[in-house]
Design a protein around this motif. Structure first.
Motif, PDB file in Angstrom:
ATOM      1  N   ARG A  89     -36.118 -35.033  12.850  1.00  0.00           N
ATOM      2  CA  ARG A  89     -36.400 -33.703  12.311  1.00  0.00           C
ATOM      3  C   ARG A  89     -37.685 -33.128  12.895  1.00  0.00           C
ATOM      4  NH1 ARG A  89     -33.201 -30.339  10.922  1.00  0.00           N
ATOM      5  NH2 ARG A  89     -34.299 -29.302  12.597  1.00  0.00           N
ATOM      6  N   THR A  92     -37.008 -32.242  16.555  1.00  0.00           N
ATOM      7  CA  THR A  92     -36.160 -31.052  16.673  1.00  0.00           C
ATOM      8  C   THR A  92     -36.946 -29.793  16.349  1.00  0.00           C
ATOM      9  OG1 THR A  92     -34.201 -32.335  16.092  1.00  0.00           O
ATOM     10  CG2 THR A  92     -34.040 -29.955  15.859  1.00  0.00           C
ATOM     11  N   HIS A  96     -37.570 -26.474  18.603  1.00  0.00           N
ATOM     12  CA  HIS A  96     -37.352 -25.099  18.130  1.00  0.00           C
ATOM     13  C   HIS A  96     -38.573 -24.224  18.419  1.00  0.00           C
ATOM     14  CE1 HIS A  96     -33.528 -25.664  16.295  1.00  0.00           C
ATOM     15  NE2 HIS A  96     -33.927 -26.266  15.191  1.00  0.00           N
ATOM     16  N   ARG A 125     -29.201 -31.368  18.401  1.00  0.00           N
ATOM     17  CA  ARG A 125     -29.400 -30.809  17.063  1.00  0.00           C
ATOM     18  C   ARG A 125     -30.007 -29.409  17.140  1.00  0.00           C
ATOM     19  NH1 ARG A 125     -29.121 -33.397  12.559  1.00  0.00           N
ATOM     20  NH2 ARG A 125     -29.643 -35.433  13.464  1.00  0.00           N
ATOM     21  N   GLN A 128     -27.370 -27.023  18.150  1.00  0.00           N
ATOM     22  CA  GLN A 128     -26.411 -26.803  17.063  1.00  0.00           C
ATOM     23  C   GLN A 128     -26.985 -25.858  16.010  1.00  0.00           C
ATOM     24  OE1 GLN A 128     -24.964 -30.412  15.082  1.00  0.00           O
ATOM     25  NE2 GLN A 128     -25.061 -29.298  13.153  1.00  0.00           N
ATOM     26  N   GLU A 129     -28.275 -26.024  15.703  1.00  0.00           N
ATOM     27  CA  GLU A 129     -28.896 -25.214  14.660  1.00  0.00           C
ATOM     28  C   GLU A 129     -29.215 -23.797  15.124  1.00  0.00           C
ATOM     29  OE1 GLU A 129     -31.035 -28.905  12.209  1.00  0.00           O
ATOM     30  OE2 GLU A 129     -32.254 -27.571  13.450  1.00  0.00           O
ATOM     31  N   ARG A 130     -29.507 -23.624  16.408  1.00  0.00           N
ATOM     32  CA  ARG A 130     -29.816 -22.297  16.944  1.00  0.00           C
ATOM     33  C   ARG A 130     -29.042 -22.082  18.244  1.00  0.00           C
ATOM     34  NH1 ARG A 130     -36.417 -21.879  15.829  1.00  0.00           N
ATOM     35  NH2 ARG A 130     -36.288 -22.477  13.612  1.00  0.00           N
ATOM     36  N   ALA A 155     -28.138 -34.430   7.932  1.00  0.00           N
ATOM     37  CA  ALA A 155     -28.951 -34.080   9.095  1.00  0.00           C
ATOM     38  C   ALA A 155     -30.300 -34.778   9.134  1.00  0.00           C
ATOM     39  CB  ALA A 155     -29.147 -32.563   9.136  1.00  0.00           C
TER      40      ALA A 155
END
Length: 305
Positions: A89, A92, A96, A125, A128-130, A155
């Motif tokens: 996390r 990731t 971001h 990840r 996938q998220e953005r 997640a």
């Protein structure tokens, strides 16, 4: 820190930093080309002595052709090396923030992104998220899928072993002593030879890895890695859910690459999987073939746009 272990920049271009909740993030940026292509962003692997140097051949090849950036993930290189538990996390979220920074700096709506080994999970990840931020995804020897015991994990679930992390971090003196052995030149060369699938390891990589592993706080992220906290429990699902075109490259001479990840990506309707007679970082050993393969993939994106 011994002055003989002073860390110089791993890459050419400008080294930039920005602040996050987890500390300072450092990255390299070059924009010497006039191609009009999206920025290429590069993410190194995770190990005891990782840094942006691991993507140096790719960065050097493309920096005169298009905007290119390479990050030092939290706990590595010139980024903050805080004493804390590092997780997918955290990694990731750093990606971001970094990709948003690149977009603001260049005005680009999307990037082409490429990651190595375990860090492929963090890129998958993030994409996938953005998904709107990524035109394409490059995966170099993705790792951490084989034997996945929790395919339906949420997640934030990791493969962390609290007892092992506790044993590695309970005593500062013991922790430093153990890491000194792990970060010795013979140990670093041993693991790099495993990575390269032979003794043809680039000397500069050995030297930079050694220096990077002797910076203050260098042991903190590797202990999270060795105790499983930097492995996503839902890694297989991450690759299955990618919506962007995917280019996956791997070397046939190293054990540090998962056949399971390749099998998943090969089922992707917009994927390209290529192999090289090399180790898990094939761009060090087969750069011309690696670049030619990636350029063909990028050309196919432009042709279908």
């Amino acid at each position: 820190m011994n002055r003989n272990h002073a860390l110089s920049p791993a890459l050419k271009g400008e080294r930039r930093t920005f602040e996050t909740d987890s500390g300072t993030i450092s990255y390299y940026f070059a924009n010497e080309g006039e191609s009009g292509q999206p920025p290429l962003v590069l993410i190194h692997s995770i190990n005891a002595a990782a840094s942006a140097y691991e993507v140096k051949p790719i960065y050097d090849r493309y920096r005169r052709q298009r905007p290119v950036a390479a990050i030092d993930l939290p706990g590595y290189g010139f980024s903050s090396r805080r004493a804390m538990c590092y997780t997918p996390r955290l990694m990731t979220d750093a990606i971001h923030a970094w990709v948003a920074r690149i977009a603001a700096d260049t005005g680009a709506a999307q990037v082409d992104a490429m990651a190595c080994s375990v860090a492929c999970q963090y890129l998958a990840r993030a994409a996938q998220e953005r998904p709107e931020c990524y035109r394409s995804i490059g995966l170099v020897s993705p790792a951490g899928v084989d034997g996945d015991p929790q395919p339906g994990a949420n997640a934030d679930a990791t493969r962390g072993k609290p007892w092992l992390y506790g044993a590695l971090t309970a005593s500062s003196a013991v922790s430093k002593t153990l890491f000194a052995g792990l970060a010795s030149r013979p140990s670093i060369r041993y693991f790099l030879e495993k990575t390269f699938g032979g003794k043809d390891v680039e000397p500069g990589l050995v030297d930079y890895a050694y220096r990077s592993a002797h910076q203050p706080g260098a042991r903190h992220a590797p202990w999270s890695f060795l105790s499983g906290y930097l492995f996503s429990a839902d890694a297989a699902g991450l690759y299955r859910r990618l919506s962007q075109p995917v280019w996956l490259a791997y070397g046939t001479r190293s054990d540090f690459s998962d056949a399971a990840a390749r099998d998943i990506v090969q089922q992707h309707t917009a994927s390209t999987v290529v192999s090289f007679d090399a180790g898990a970082l094939p761009h060090f050993q087969q750069l011309e073939a690696f670049v030619a393969g990636y350029d063909r993939f990028l050309a196919s994106l432009e042709a279908s746009a």
